[in-house]
Design an enzyme around this catalytic site. Structure first.
Site, PDB file in Angstrom:
ATOM      1  NE  ARG A  64      -4.307  -1.185  -0.050  1.00  0.00           N
ATOM      2  CZ  ARG A  64      -4.438  -2.180  -0.942  1.00  0.00           C
ATOM      3  NH1 ARG A  64      -3.458  -2.469  -1.776  1.00  0.00           N
ATOM      4  NH2 ARG A  64      -5.556  -2.875  -1.020  1.00  0.00           N
TER       5      ARG A  64
ATOM      6  CG  ASP B   5       2.170  -2.821  -8.433  1.00  0.00           C
ATOM      7  OD1 ASP B   5       2.154  -2.461  -9.636  1.00  0.00           O
ATOM      8  OD2 ASP B   5       1.262  -3.507  -7.926  1.00  0.00           O
TER       9      ASP B   5
ATOM     10  CD  GLU C 145      -2.718   2.872  -5.587  1.00  0.00           C
ATOM     11  OE1 GLU C 145      -1.525   2.584  -5.417  1.00  0.00           O
ATOM     12  OE2 GLU C 145      -3.597   2.028  -5.851  1.00  0.00           O
TER      13      GLU C 145
HETATM   14  C1  COI Z   1      -5.630  -5.829  -2.998  1.00  0.00           C
HETATM   15  O1  COI Z   1      -5.997  -6.996  -3.201  1.00  0.00           O
HETATM   16  O2  COI Z   1      -5.934  -5.234  -1.952  1.00  0.00           O
HETATM   17  C2  COI Z   1      -4.824  -5.157  -4.018  1.00  0.00           C
HETATM   18  O3  COI Z   1      -4.196  -4.209  -3.730  1.00  0.00           O
HETATM   19  C3  COI Z   1      -4.881  -5.629  -5.409  1.00  0.00           C
HETATM   20  C4  COI Z   1      -6.146  -5.273  -6.008  1.00  0.00           C
HETATM   21  C5  COI Z   1      -6.231  -3.946  -6.575  1.00  0.00           C
HETATM   22  C6  COI Z   1      -6.969  -6.351  -6.498  1.00  0.00           C
END
Ligand code: COI
Length: 336
Positions: free
Chosen positions: A231, A255, A260
Site C-alpha cells: 500500500r 507498484d 494513487e
Molecule cells: C488488494 O488486493 O488489496 C490489491 O491491492 C490488489 C487489487 C487492486 C486487487
C-alpha cells in the site's frame, strides 16, 4: 442473488463469468461506485466493489437505504470501505483475503530485477538502436541481504523467491512466525540496518502508516533498494524522494503509490500534471513505478473472481463457513 459489480474492467468479465456459471444475476458496470452511481444498486441484494470505489458513510447509508445487504470487495484491502457504517446498517462485508501471494511476490522480484539490471533504460536504448552498455552495470542478488517487511503469505512467498536467488533473507513481523524455512525473523531495526534490499509486504494500519520515513530511512544502508507492492501510504513519499536525491535510497520500485486514488487504473496521458510529487519521482532513472498491477495474473484474477462468487453463494445459503465468511456484524471479526 441479484448484484451489481462496479469498476469492472473488460478483462475481468471472462473470469467472473467462469466463476459465476450464471448462478447469480450480476450487472457488470465500468463506473466506479460513488455518491452519484450508488443508485445503480437499486433492486439488488449485493454490491461487488474494487479498491478504487469509494464507500464512505454517505455512500453506505445510500446503499442501505436501497436495501443492499451484502458488500464484497474484489481485493484484500478494505481501506476504501467504512466498515463501521456497514456494521451499523447490518450490511455484511467481505473481501478476498488471499488470492495469489505468488503473483504479488513475483512482481516484487520483477521490480527488483528491472531496477538492478536497468531493464527499462536498456530496452528504451535498444528500441533506439543504441546498444552501448556502459550505464547498465548491476549487482548479483546472490549473497545480498534482503529484508522482508511482513511475513504473511505474500512476504513468505517473496522470501522463498529471494532465497532461491541465493540471498540471505531476513524478515520482520510483529507476530512471532513459527517454522520459517527461507527467512530468519529479526527485529525491525536489525532489518533496517542490515538489508541491501527491502521489500514491503505489510497491510496498511495506523501502526504501519509511514513506516518508511526519514528517521527509518536514516537507519538503512546507503543506497538500499526499496520495493513496495503493498500500500502506498506505508511510505512517506516526500521523504523517500529526498532520500533518492541524497543517494540514501539507491533504487525505488513501486507498484502502489501514496496518492494513487483517482489516478491509477486510468489513462491520464493527456491530462495536465497535477501530482508534482509523482512527476518528480518519475524523473528519476532509479525509480520504477507500475500501476498497481502486481495482482494481474490470469491465476490471480480467476481466484479473485472465484472467491467473490463464493461469498455470494454463501450469503445466499445464509452460511458462515469456517473463516471464509467472517461477517462485519460479528464484533472484532477479521474481514475475510
Ligand atoms: C488488494 O488486493 O488489496 C490489491 O491491492 C490488489 C487489487 C487492486 C486487487
Amino acid at each position: 442473488m441479484k448484484a451489481v459489480a462496479y469498476s469492472i474492467r473488460p478483462f475481468e468479465k471472462e473470469f467472473l463469468a467462469k466463476a459465476n456459471q450464471k448462478k447469480h444475476d450480476i450487472t457488470l458496470i465500468s463506473n466506479p461506485l460513488n455518491f452519484d452511481t450508488a443508485a445503480y444498486a437499486a433492486g439488488k441484494d449485493a454490491v461487488i466493489v474494487f479498491t478504487n470505489d469509494d464507500l464512505p458513510a454517505t455512500v453506505i447509508d445510500q446503499l442501505a437505504a436501497l436495501g443492499i445487504k451484502y458488500i464484497v470487495t474484489r481485493s484484500v484491502g478494505i481501506g476504501h470501505i467504512d466498515k463501521e457504517t456497514a456494521t451499523k446498517h447490518g450490511i455484511r462485508l467481505s473481501n478476498v483475503p488471499s488470492y495469489s501471494p505468488k503473483a504479488i511476490a513475483e512482481h516484487a522480484i520483477a521490480l527488483a530485477f528491472a531496477l538492478n539490471r536497468k531493464l527499462v533504460k536498456a530496452d528504451h536504448n535498444a528500441h533506439h538502436f543504441n546498444f552501448r552498455n556502459d550505464d547498465l552495470i548491476g549487482f548479483n542478488f546472490a549473497g545480498k541481504t534482503v529484508g522482508i517487511l511482513g511475513l504473511g503469505h505474500t512476504g513468505i512467498e517473496a522470501a522463498r523467491l529471494f532465497s532461491g536467488m541465493g540471498c540471505k533473507v531476513i524478515g520482520y513481523d510483529e507476530k512471532v512466525i513459527e517454522d520459517l524455512t527461507f527467512v530468519s525473523q529479526v527485529s525491525l531495526d536489525n532489518l533496517f540496518t542490515t538489508s541491501d534490499v527491502i521489500s514491503i509486504h505489510l497491510p496498511l494500519t495506523d501502526a504501519t502508516r509511514y513506516l518508511i520515513r526519514t528517521d527509518t530511512i536514516n537507519k538503512m544502508k546507503k543506497g538500499v533498494m526499496l520495493i513496495n507492492t503493498s500500500r502506498g501510504a506505508l511510505i512517506n513519499t516526500a521523504d523517500v524522494l529526498k532520500a533518492l536525491a541524497t543517494g540514501a535510497i539507491g533504487y525505488l520500485g513501486l507498484d502502489v503509490y501514496e496518492f494513487e486514488k483517482g489516478l491509477f487504473f486510468e489513462d491520464h496521458e493527456n491530462d495536465s500534471v497535477k501530482d508534482h510529487l509523482l512527476a518528480d519521482l518519475l524523473r528519476q532513472d532509479n525509480v520504477i513505478i507500475t500501476p498497481h498491477q502486481a495482482y494481474l495474473t490470469r491465476e490471480a484474477l480467476q481466484e479473485i473472481a472465484d472467491q467473490t462468487i463464493k461469498k455470494l453463494d454463501m450469503w445466499q445459503q445464509n452460511q458462515c463457513v469456517g473463516d471464509a465468511c467472517a461477517c462485519a456484524d460479528k464484533q472484532n471479526s477479521t474481514i475475510l
